[in-house]
Design an enzyme around this catalytic site. Structure first.
Site, short mmCIF file in Angstrom:
data_model
loop_
_atom_site.label_atom_id
_atom_site.label_comp_id
_atom_site.label_asym_id
_atom_site.label_seq_id
_atom_site.Cartn_x
_atom_site.Cartn_y
_atom_site.Cartn_z
N GLU A 289 0.88 -1.18 0.00
CA GLU A 289 0.00 0.00 0.00
C GLU A 289 0.91 1.22 0.00
OE1 GLU A 289 -3.08 0.01 -0.45
OE2 GLU A 289 -3.93 -1.85 0.31
N CYS B 238 -2.74 8.64 3.38
CA CYS B 238 -2.43 8.14 2.03
C CYS B 238 -3.55 8.48 1.07
CB CYS B 238 -2.22 6.63 2.09
SG CYS B 238 -3.57 5.75 2.89
P1 NAD Z 1 8.47 5.09 4.33
O1 NAD Z 1 8.44 4.27 3.10
O2 NAD Z 1 9.54 6.09 4.48
O3 NAD Z 1 8.59 4.15 5.62
C1 NAD Z 1 7.66 3.12 5.87
C2 NAD Z 1 8.32 2.01 6.66
O4 NAD Z 1 9.30 1.37 5.87
C3 NAD Z 1 9.04 2.46 7.93
O5 NAD Z 1 8.72 1.54 8.96
C4 NAD Z 1 10.50 2.36 7.56
O6 NAD Z 1 11.36 2.12 8.65
C5 NAD Z 1 10.49 1.16 6.63
N1 NAD Z 1 11.61 1.07 5.69
C6 NAD Z 1 12.43 2.05 5.25
N2 NAD Z 1 13.31 1.54 4.37
C7 NAD Z 1 13.05 0.23 4.24
C8 NAD Z 1 13.58 -0.83 3.45
N3 NAD Z 1 14.59 -0.63 2.60
N4 NAD Z 1 13.03 -2.04 3.54
C9 NAD Z 1 11.99 -2.26 4.37
N5 NAD Z 1 11.44 -1.31 5.15
C10 NAD Z 1 11.96 -0.08 5.08
O7 NAD Z 1 7.01 5.75 4.43
P2 NAD Z 1 6.49 6.82 5.51
O8 NAD Z 1 7.14 8.14 5.21
O9 NAD Z 1 6.56 6.25 6.87
O10 NAD Z 1 4.94 6.91 5.13
C11 NAD Z 1 4.39 7.88 4.30
C12 NAD Z 1 4.03 7.29 2.95
O11 NAD Z 1 3.19 6.16 3.13
C13 NAD Z 1 3.24 8.24 2.07
O12 NAD Z 1 3.72 8.17 0.75
C14 NAD Z 1 1.83 7.67 2.12
O13 NAD Z 1 1.03 7.99 1.00
C15 NAD Z 1 2.08 6.22 2.25
N6 NAD Z 1 0.93 5.54 2.84
C16 NAD Z 1 0.19 4.70 2.06
C17 NAD Z 1 -0.93 4.08 2.58
C18 NAD Z 1 -1.79 3.16 1.74
O14 NAD Z 1 -2.64 2.48 2.30
N7 NAD Z 1 -1.60 3.09 0.44
C19 NAD Z 1 -1.28 4.30 3.91
C20 NAD Z 1 -0.50 5.16 4.68
C21 NAD Z 1 0.62 5.76 4.13
#
Ligand code: NAD
Length: 482
Positions: free
Chosen positions: A256, A290
Site C-alpha cells: 500500500e 495516504c
Molecule cells: P516510508 O516508506 O519512508 O517508511 C515506511 C516504513 O518502511 C518504515 O517503517 C521504515 O522504517 C520502513 N523502511 C524504510 N526503508 C526500508 C527498506 N529498505 N526495507 C523495508 N522497510 C523499510 O514511508 P512513511 O514516510 O513512513 O509513510 C508515508 C508514505 O506512506 C506516504 O507516501 C503515504 O502515502 C504512504 N501511505 C500509504 C498508505 C496506503 O494504504 N496506500 C497508507 C499510509 C501511508
C-alpha cells in the site's frame, strides 16, 4: 484458550499511558528518545531491536503459528473479538499515547477515531466468512478452492496512522491462521508497541511481535527466509525496494503505497453542501493520509463559491496540541515532512498561485505546526499539485472542460483514491468510471470500510486489503480436484 474471567482481568491492566509505557519502554539510558511533535517534549524511549532479535522473533512466530493455524475459524474469530475488547478497555490510554507520539488530536477524525477503528477492524475480520469455493461440479469431476494460512507475515508500517495500519495488517493475518512480526515506523514505534502489548494480553504468546528499529531492520525482515508474506504500507520508493528484496525468496506481497488523490467537482455540485466533506477528505489527520484528497479540480462555474465555502469551513477548525480537547488539526509528525510541505507551498507562491489562507508558519514556535492552507489559481503542473504534499494544504485547480479535468486527474503515475462531487449520481458514476484509481468515492473521499477491498493502481500499490479479498491475500489458495 484464555478463559473469559482471566481475559477480563488481563484487559483491565493497561488503562493509563503510564501502564502502557511500563510495558514497552526501554530502560533509562537505552533505546531512542521519541519527542512529541506538538511540544518537543519527551514521550518515551523506544527499544531498538537487532537482526539477531529478528531471527529469534521469526523462529518464535513459526512455532506459535503452527498451533494457531490448527485452530478453527470460529476459535480464531473469538480471539479477535477478545482482542477488540482489549483495545476498547485501553482506548483512552492508547489514544493519549498516539496523540503525543504522532501529534494527532484526540478529537476529530484523529486519535480516538483511530483507536476505535482498530477495534472495528478486529471485529469485522472476526465476522467475515471464508468458505471453500466449488469451481467445478459436473460429470467431469469436482474442483474446490480453499484458502490455507500463508505462515509468518512480515508487516512494515508508516507513521501517519500507526495503530490503524498495523491492525489492517494484523487482523486479517491472525484471522487466517498466520503469525505476524511487525516493524513499525521509526517515527511512531511506541504507539505500535503499546497496541501490541494490549493485544498480547489476550492473544497466545508469539503470534504478534512488534520489533522497533530503523529502516535497515525493515529491510532485514523483507529478506528473511523465515517470512512467507510481506504487508507493507509506506512510500512508493520503499515499496519498490521491498519488491526487489523479496524476489530472492519469492515472498507474497501486499504493498500500500503513496498517492496523490484527485477530486473533481462537477458543474452541478453544491459547494456549500459539500465543503465540509471536501475539507475532511483533504485534511483528515492534518493531511497526513495516504488516501486524502490532495488536488481538487473545480469547474469554473463553481470555482469562487467552492473556494469561499472551503475557507469558511477551514477557519472553524482549530489546530493545536493534540491533548487539548478543542483541537481537530495537529502538527506535522516530523521536521522532514514540515520542510516538504513548506517547500511545496513556496513553489506555489513563486508560481503565482493565490494563497487563500495559511501559507505562513509562525517562526520559532515549538512543534511542527503548519497552518491550514488553501491555494487557488494554481497551474496543474505546479509541484504542489503534481507531488504528494502529505500535509494540511489543498491546491484548488480551475477547469473549464471535464475531459481536461479527467486527463489531469489521471495524469500522474499514482492511483490510490479519487473522488467525484455532484448531484446527478449517474453523471458522477460515469466520471468515476473514467478515473484511474483503486477506489473512486462519490460525494465523499477516503472513507475506508473493513468490508470493502482497498488498494492502489499504478505506483500506489500492489494487491488488496480488507474484506474477504484481504483474507485471501494473507492465505495460499489450495485447489483440490477429484
Ligand atoms: P516510508 O516508506 O519512508 O517508511 C515506511 C516504513 O518502511 C518504515 O517503517 C521504515 O522504517 C520502513 N523502511 C524504510 N526503508 C526500508 C527498506 N529498505 N526495507 C523495508 N522497510 C523499510 O514511508 P512513511 O514516510 O513512513 O509513510 C508515508 C508514505 O506512506 C506516504 O507516501 C503515504 O502515502 C504512504 N501511505 C500509504 C498508505 C496506503 O494504504 N496506500 C497508507 C499510509 C501511508
Amino acid at each position: 484458550m484464555t478463559t473469559e474471567s482471566t481475559t477480563t482481568e488481563a484487559i483491565a491492566g493497561l488503562t493509563t499511558v503510564k501502564d502502557l509505557m511500563a510495558a514497552i519502554e526501554a530502560p533509562e539510558g537505552q533505546g531512542v528518545e521519541m519527542m512529541d511533535p506538538a511540544t518537543g517534549k519527551l514521550v518515551g524511549r523506544a527499544p531498538q531491536r537487532t537482526e539477531a532479535d529478528l531471527d529469534e522473533a521469526v523462529a518464535t512466530a513459526r512455532e506459535a503459528q503452527r498451533s494457531w493455524a490448527a485452530r478453527s475459524h470460529a476459535e480464531r474469530s473469538e480471539l479477535l473479538n477478545r482482542a477488540a475488547d482489549a483495545v476498547e478497555a485501553s482506548a483512552e490510554a492508547l489514544a493519549a499515547l498516539l496523540s503525543r507520539e504522532q501529534g494527532k488530536p484526540l478529537n476529530g477524525p484523529n486519535a480516538r477515531f483511530e483507536v476505535g477503528a482498530c477495534a472495528a477492524w478486529l471485529r469485522a475480520n472476526a465476522g467475515f466468512q471464508i468458505e471453500p469455493e466449488v469451481l467445478v461440479d459436473d460429470e467431469s469431476g469436482k474442483a474446490v478452492i480453499d484458502y490455507v494460512p500463508v505462515g509468518v507475515v512480515g508487516a512494515i508500517g508508516p507513521w501517519n496512522w500507526p495503530m490503524m495500519i498495523s491492525i489492517w495488517q494484523i487482523a486479517p493475518s491472525l484471522r487466517m491462521g498466520n503469525a505476524v512480526v511487525l516493524k513499525p515506523s521509526e517515527y511512531t514505534p511506541l504507539s505500535v508497541l503499546a497496541l501490541g502489548a494490549v493485544l498480547n494480553q489476550v492473544l497466545p504468546a508469539g503470534l504478534i511481535q512488534v520489533l522497533a528499529g530503523p529502516g535497515e531492520l525493515g529491510a532485514a525482515l523483507t529478506a528473511h527466509a523465515g517470512v512467507d508474506k510481506l504487508m507493507f504500507t509506506g512510500s512508493t520508493k520503499t515499496g519498490q525496494a521491498i519488491m526487489r528484496s523479496a524476489a530472492d525468496t519469492l515472498k507474497r506481497l501486499t504493498l500500500e503505497l503513496g498517492g496523490n488523490d484527485a477530486g473533481i467537482v462537477l458543474p452541478d455540485a453544491d459547494p456549500e453542501a459539500i465543503a465540509e466533506d471536501v475539507f475532511w477528505g483533504a485534511f483528515i489527520n492534518t493531511g497526513q493520509t495516504c488516501a486524502a484528497l490532495k488536488r481538487l479540480y473545480v469547474h469554473e462555474s463553481q470555482y469562487e463559491a467552492m473556494c469561499e465555502a472551503l475557507v469558511g469551513v477551514a477557519q472553524k477548525m482549530p489546530m493545536g496540541v493534540g491533548l487539548e480537547e478543542e483541537n481537530v488539526l495537529g502538527p506535522l509528525q516530523n521536521k522532514q515532512q514540515f520542510d516538504i510541505v513548506a517547500g511545496l507551498v513556496e513553489d506555489a507562491r513563486n508560481g503565482g498561485a493565490r494563497i487563500l489562507m495559511g501559507g505562513d508558519p509562525v517562526p520559532d514556535q515549538p512543534g511542527y505546526f503548519y497552518p491550514t492552507t488553501l491555494v487557488a489559481e494554481i497551474d496543474n503542473d505546479n509541484r504542489l499539485v503534481s507531488q504528494e504534499q502529505f500535509g494540511p494544504v489543498l491546491p484548488i485547480v480551475k477547469y473549464t472542460d471535464l475531459d481536461q479535468a479527467i486527463a489531469w486527474a489521471n495524469g500522474l503515475d499514482v492511483g490510490l483514491g479519487s473522488s467525484v462531487w455532484g448531484t446527478d449520481l449517474d453523471e458522477a458514476r460515469a466520471v468515476a468510471a473514467r478515473l484511474a484509481a483503486g477506489t473512486t468515492w462519490i460525494n465523499k473521499h477516503g472513507a475506508v470500510d473493513p468490508r470493502v477491498p482497498f488498494g492502489g493502481v499504478k505506483n500506489s500499490g500492489y494487491g488488496l486489503e480488507f474484506g474477504v479479498e484481504g483474507l485471501k491475500s494473507v492465505a495460499l489458495p489450495k485447489v483440490t480436484s477429484w
